[in-house]
Design a protein around this motif. Structure first.
Motif, PDB file in Angstrom:
ATOM      1  N   GLN A 262      -7.747  -1.281   3.925  1.00  0.00           N
ATOM      2  CA  GLN A 262      -6.837  -1.494   5.055  1.00  0.00           C
ATOM      3  C   GLN A 262      -6.270  -2.916   5.023  1.00  0.00           C
ATOM      4  O   GLN A 262      -5.085  -3.135   5.312  1.00  0.00           O
ATOM      5  N   ARG A 263      -7.164  -3.866   4.664  1.00  0.00           N
ATOM      6  CA  ARG A 263      -6.671  -5.257   4.587  1.00  0.00           C
ATOM      7  C   ARG A 263      -5.605  -5.395   3.489  1.00  0.00           C
ATOM      8  O   ARG A 263      -4.559  -6.044   3.678  1.00  0.00           O
ATOM      9  N   MET A 264      -5.867  -4.763   2.328  1.00  0.00           N
ATOM     10  CA  MET A 264      -4.884  -4.819   1.235  1.00  0.00           C
ATOM     11  C   MET A 264      -3.601  -4.117   1.638  1.00  0.00           C
ATOM     12  O   MET A 264      -2.494  -4.558   1.276  1.00  0.00           O
ATOM     13  N   CYS A 265      -3.775  -2.979   2.411  1.00  0.00           N
ATOM     14  CA  CYS A 265      -2.568  -2.269   2.853  1.00  0.00           C
ATOM     15  C   CYS A 265      -1.734  -3.143   3.787  1.00  0.00           C
ATOM     16  O   CYS A 265      -0.509  -3.208   3.668  1.00  0.00           O
ATOM     17  N   GLU A 266      -2.420  -3.848   4.718  1.00  0.00           N
ATOM     18  CA  GLU A 266      -1.703  -4.751   5.615  1.00  0.00           C
ATOM     19  C   GLU A 266      -1.041  -5.879   4.836  1.00  0.00           C
ATOM     20  O   GLU A 266       0.098  -6.286   5.118  1.00  0.00           O
ATOM     21  N   LEU A 267      -1.801  -6.391   3.836  1.00  0.00           N
ATOM     22  CA  LEU A 267      -1.239  -7.459   3.011  1.00  0.00           C
ATOM     23  C   LEU A 267      -0.011  -6.983   2.253  1.00  0.00           C
ATOM     24  O   LEU A 267       1.005  -7.690   2.158  1.00  0.00           O
ATOM     25  N   MET A 268      -0.133  -5.726   1.712  1.00  0.00           N
ATOM     26  CA  MET A 268       1.020  -5.182   0.999  1.00  0.00           C
ATOM     27  C   MET A 268       2.212  -4.969   1.930  1.00  0.00           C
ATOM     28  O   MET A 268       3.366  -5.174   1.547  1.00  0.00           O
ATOM     29  N   LYS A 269       1.882  -4.520   3.166  1.00  0.00           N
ATOM     30  CA  LYS A 269       2.979  -4.354   4.125  1.00  0.00           C
ATOM     31  C   LYS A 269       3.658  -5.687   4.421  1.00  0.00           C
ATOM     32  O   LYS A 269       4.892  -5.779   4.515  1.00  0.00           O
ATOM     33  N   GLN A 270       2.794  -6.733   4.586  1.00  0.00           N
ATOM     34  CA  GLN A 270       3.376  -8.058   4.831  1.00  0.00           C
ATOM     35  C   GLN A 270       4.221  -8.506   3.634  1.00  0.00           C
ATOM     36  O   GLN A 270       5.329  -9.050   3.810  1.00  0.00           O
ATOM     37  N   GLN A 271       3.676  -8.266   2.420  1.00  0.00           N
ATOM     38  CA  GLN A 271       4.462  -8.642   1.228  1.00  0.00           C
ATOM     39  C   GLN A 271       5.759  -7.844   1.154  1.00  0.00           C
ATOM     40  O   GLN A 271       6.807  -8.367   0.768  1.00  0.00           O
ATOM     41  N   GLU A 272       5.649  -6.532   1.521  1.00  0.00           N
ATOM     42  CA  GLU A 272       6.863  -5.713   1.498  1.00  0.00           C
ATOM     43  C   GLU A 272       7.899  -6.242   2.481  1.00  0.00           C
ATOM     44  O   GLU A 272       9.103  -6.324   2.173  1.00  0.00           O
TER      45      GLU A 272
ATOM     46  N   HIS B 175       8.031  -9.291   3.610  1.00  0.00           N
ATOM     47  CA  HIS B 175       8.534 -10.550   3.087  1.00  0.00           C
ATOM     48  C   HIS B 175       9.556 -10.327   1.971  1.00  0.00           C
ATOM     49  O   HIS B 175      10.619 -10.989   1.914  1.00  0.00           O
ATOM     50  N   LEU B 176       9.271  -9.356   1.111  1.00  0.00           N
ATOM     51  CA  LEU B 176      10.215  -9.065   0.023  1.00  0.00           C
ATOM     52  C   LEU B 176      11.522  -8.474   0.549  1.00  0.00           C
ATOM     53  O   LEU B 176      12.608  -8.756   0.016  1.00  0.00           O
ATOM     54  N   LYS B 177      11.387  -7.653   1.608  1.00  0.00           N
ATOM     55  CA  LYS B 177      12.626  -7.124   2.189  1.00  0.00           C
ATOM     56  C   LYS B 177      13.474  -8.238   2.786  1.00  0.00           C
ATOM     57  O   LYS B 177      14.712  -8.228   2.685  1.00  0.00           O
TER      58      LYS B 177
ATOM     59  N   LYS C 234      11.828  -3.838  -9.027  1.00  0.00           N
ATOM     60  CA  LYS C 234      10.636  -3.312  -9.723  1.00  0.00           C
ATOM     61  C   LYS C 234       9.346  -3.727  -9.011  1.00  0.00           C
ATOM     62  O   LYS C 234       8.396  -2.936  -8.864  1.00  0.00           O
ATOM     63  N   LYS C 235       9.313  -4.973  -8.566  1.00  0.00           N
ATOM     64  CA  LYS C 235       8.127  -5.467  -7.867  1.00  0.00           C
ATOM     65  C   LYS C 235       7.910  -4.703  -6.570  1.00  0.00           C
ATOM     66  O   LYS C 235       6.765  -4.359  -6.202  1.00  0.00           O
ATOM     67  N   ILE C 236       9.002  -4.393  -5.846  1.00  0.00           N
ATOM     68  CA  ILE C 236       8.889  -3.633  -4.593  1.00  0.00           C
ATOM     69  C   ILE C 236       8.353  -2.233  -4.865  1.00  0.00           C
ATOM     70  O   ILE C 236       7.491  -1.704  -4.154  1.00  0.00           O
ATOM     71  N   LYS C 237       8.853  -1.576  -5.939  1.00  0.00           N
ATOM     72  CA  LYS C 237       8.370  -0.230  -6.286  1.00  0.00           C
ATOM     73  C   LYS C 237       6.877  -0.250  -6.644  1.00  0.00           C
ATOM     74  O   LYS C 237       6.101   0.630  -6.241  1.00  0.00           O
ATOM     75  N   LYS C 238       6.481  -1.308  -7.375  1.00  0.00           N
ATOM     76  CA  LYS C 238       5.063  -1.444  -7.741  1.00  0.00           C
ATOM     77  C   LYS C 238       4.189  -1.616  -6.502  1.00  0.00           C
ATOM     78  O   LYS C 238       3.104  -1.017  -6.368  1.00  0.00           O
ATOM     79  N   LEU C 239       4.670  -2.454  -5.568  1.00  0.00           N
ATOM     80  CA  LEU C 239       3.921  -2.662  -4.335  1.00  0.00           C
ATOM     81  C   LEU C 239       3.840  -1.378  -3.514  1.00  0.00           C
ATOM     82  O   LEU C 239       2.809  -1.088  -2.883  1.00  0.00           O
ATOM     83  N   GLU C 240       4.909  -0.571  -3.496  1.00  0.00           N
ATOM     84  CA  GLU C 240       4.863   0.707  -2.783  1.00  0.00           C
ATOM     85  C   GLU C 240       3.841   1.662  -3.397  1.00  0.00           C
ATOM     86  O   GLU C 240       3.103   2.365  -2.692  1.00  0.00           O
ATOM     87  N   LYS C 241       3.766   1.676  -4.751  1.00  0.00           N
ATOM     88  CA  LYS C 241       2.750   2.523  -5.414  1.00  0.00           C
ATOM     89  C   LYS C 241       1.334   2.081  -5.064  1.00  0.00           C
ATOM     90  O   LYS C 241       0.449   2.896  -4.791  1.00  0.00           O
ATOM     91  N   GLU C 242       1.095   0.753  -5.092  1.00  0.00           N
ATOM     92  CA  GLU C 242      -0.236   0.247  -4.752  1.00  0.00           C
ATOM     93  C   GLU C 242      -0.583   0.573  -3.300  1.00  0.00           C
ATOM     94  O   GLU C 242      -1.735   0.909  -2.974  1.00  0.00           O
ATOM     95  N   THR C 243       0.427   0.463  -2.409  1.00  0.00           N
ATOM     96  CA  THR C 243       0.188   0.797  -1.007  1.00  0.00           C
ATOM     97  C   THR C 243      -0.209   2.267  -0.858  1.00  0.00           C
ATOM     98  O   THR C 243      -1.135   2.620  -0.111  1.00  0.00           O
ATOM     99  N   THR C 244       0.495   3.145  -1.579  1.00  0.00           N
ATOM    100  CA  THR C 244       0.154   4.582  -1.536  1.00  0.00           C
ATOM    101  C   THR C 244      -1.244   4.841  -2.071  1.00  0.00           C
ATOM    102  O   THR C 244      -2.015   5.648  -1.516  1.00  0.00           O
ATOM    103  N   MET C 245      -1.605   4.122  -3.156  1.00  0.00           N
ATOM    104  CA  MET C 245      -2.934   4.302  -3.760  1.00  0.00           C
ATOM    105  C   MET C 245      -4.021   3.868  -2.791  1.00  0.00           C
ATOM    106  O   MET C 245      -5.025   4.570  -2.574  1.00  0.00           O
TER     107      MET C 245
END
Length: 322
Positions: free
Chosen positions: A202-212, A214-216, A252-263
């Motif tokens: 959950q923490r990684m998911c929140e972090l990924m959301k924050q990164q997403e 930030h990237l957006k 590409k980085k955004i797509k990778k982060l979306e895959k990690e978030t799904t995982m």
């Protein structure tokens, strides 16, 4: 020995402990019924013996009366002899008359004595018969006592077998409790690990959301810059190419982060599912443990009841022997 062997063979043919316990209870009920029948028969024999003893006492009293009558007759006979001697001293003339009277009295006394002797012989025969019947009753009582001792030994063996079964059930229960405790500890460790992993996911998911996010934001900023740079595109084609490459990298980085978030989301869902399964399994184990505890309580109650019944039977047999 044969009854114990047959009982053990019958118990070995049964599969569950409940069936074995039911068979033991049935056998114990049969033995108890047989014991009660023996007690009834013994009471009847004791009653008959008391009647015979009373009749024997009565005959003995009659025999004593007959002996007393005989002693009285003997005293009378002695008195007659003294009287005869007195009559002989009185004179020879009355001797014949007195002799005839004496013969008559003697014949009458002999008849009476024969009757008394016949009655005594009859009483002696009856006494011998009563003595024989008393000996037979004593032999029967001795056999009954031996049968009670054999039954007591059989009941002791059955109780020992029951105690062994109780010890086996206790050992199985202890083993089941240890296994349940070990399973609970293992489930607790797995639960802690899964909770920790879920929190981390959950923490990684929140972090990924924050990164997403930030990237957006960066993408929006780059889009604005791209619009600004589009005005000056004619000025620098090299700058446009570099910016386009950066845009592709960011995509590409955004797509990778979306895959990690799904995982991480899927791992978190599987962790929650595993926790639910562990909780259901723990509930089932608790129910099994409660069922085993109820069975143990029933077995303990039955053992206490059998022990009480056994003590009562021992007391009754001791009273009978006494």
């Amino acid at each position: 020995g044969k009854e114990i062997t047959l009982l053990m063979q019958t118990l070995n043919t049964l599969s569950t402990s409940e069936e074995k316990l039911a068979a033991l209870c049935k056998k114990y009920a049969e033995l108890l019924e047989e014991h009660r029948n023996s007690q009834k028969q013994m009471k009847i024999l004791q009653k008959k013996q008391s009647q015979l003893v009373q009749e024997k006492d009565h005959l003995q009293s009659e025999h004593s009366k007959a002996i007393l009558a005989r002693s009285k007759l003997e005293s009378l006979c002695r008195e007659l002899q003294r009287h005869n001697r007195t009559l002989k001293e009185e004179g020879v003339q009355r001797a014949r008359e007195e002799e005839e009277k004496r013969k008559e009295v003697t014949s009458h006394f002999q008849v009476t004595l024969n009757d008394i002797q016949l009655q005594m012989e009859q009483h002696n025969e009856r006494n011998s018969k009563l003595r024989q019947e008393n000996m037979e009753l004593a032999e029967r009582l001795k056999k009954l006592i031996e049968q009670y001792e054999l039954r007591e030994e059989h009941i002791d063996k059955v109780f020992k077998h029951k105690e062994l079964q109780q010890q086996l059930v206790d050992a199985k229960l202890q083993q089941a409790q240890e296994m349940l405790k070990e399973a609970e500890e293992r489930h607790q460790r797995e639960k802690d690990f899964l909770l920790k992993e879920a929190v981390e996911s959950q923490r990684m998911c929140e972090l990924m959301k924050q990164q997403e996010t930030h990237l957006k934001q960066q993408l929006a900023l780059y889009t604005e810059k791209f619009e600004e740079f589009q005005n000056t595109l004619s000025k620098s084609s090299e700058v446009f190419t570099t910016f386009k490459q950066e845009m592709e990298k960011m995509t590409k980085k955004i797509k990778k982060l979306e895959k990690e978030t799904t995982m991480y989301r899927s791992r978190w869902e599987s962790s929650n599912k595993a926790l639910l399964e562990m909780a259901e399994e723990k509930t089932l184990r608790d129910k099994e443990l409660e069922g085993l505890q109820v069975k143990i309580q029933r077995l303990e109650k039955l053992c206490r009841a059998l022990q009480t019944e056994r003590n009562d039977l021992n007391k009754k047999v001791q009273d009978l022997c006494a």
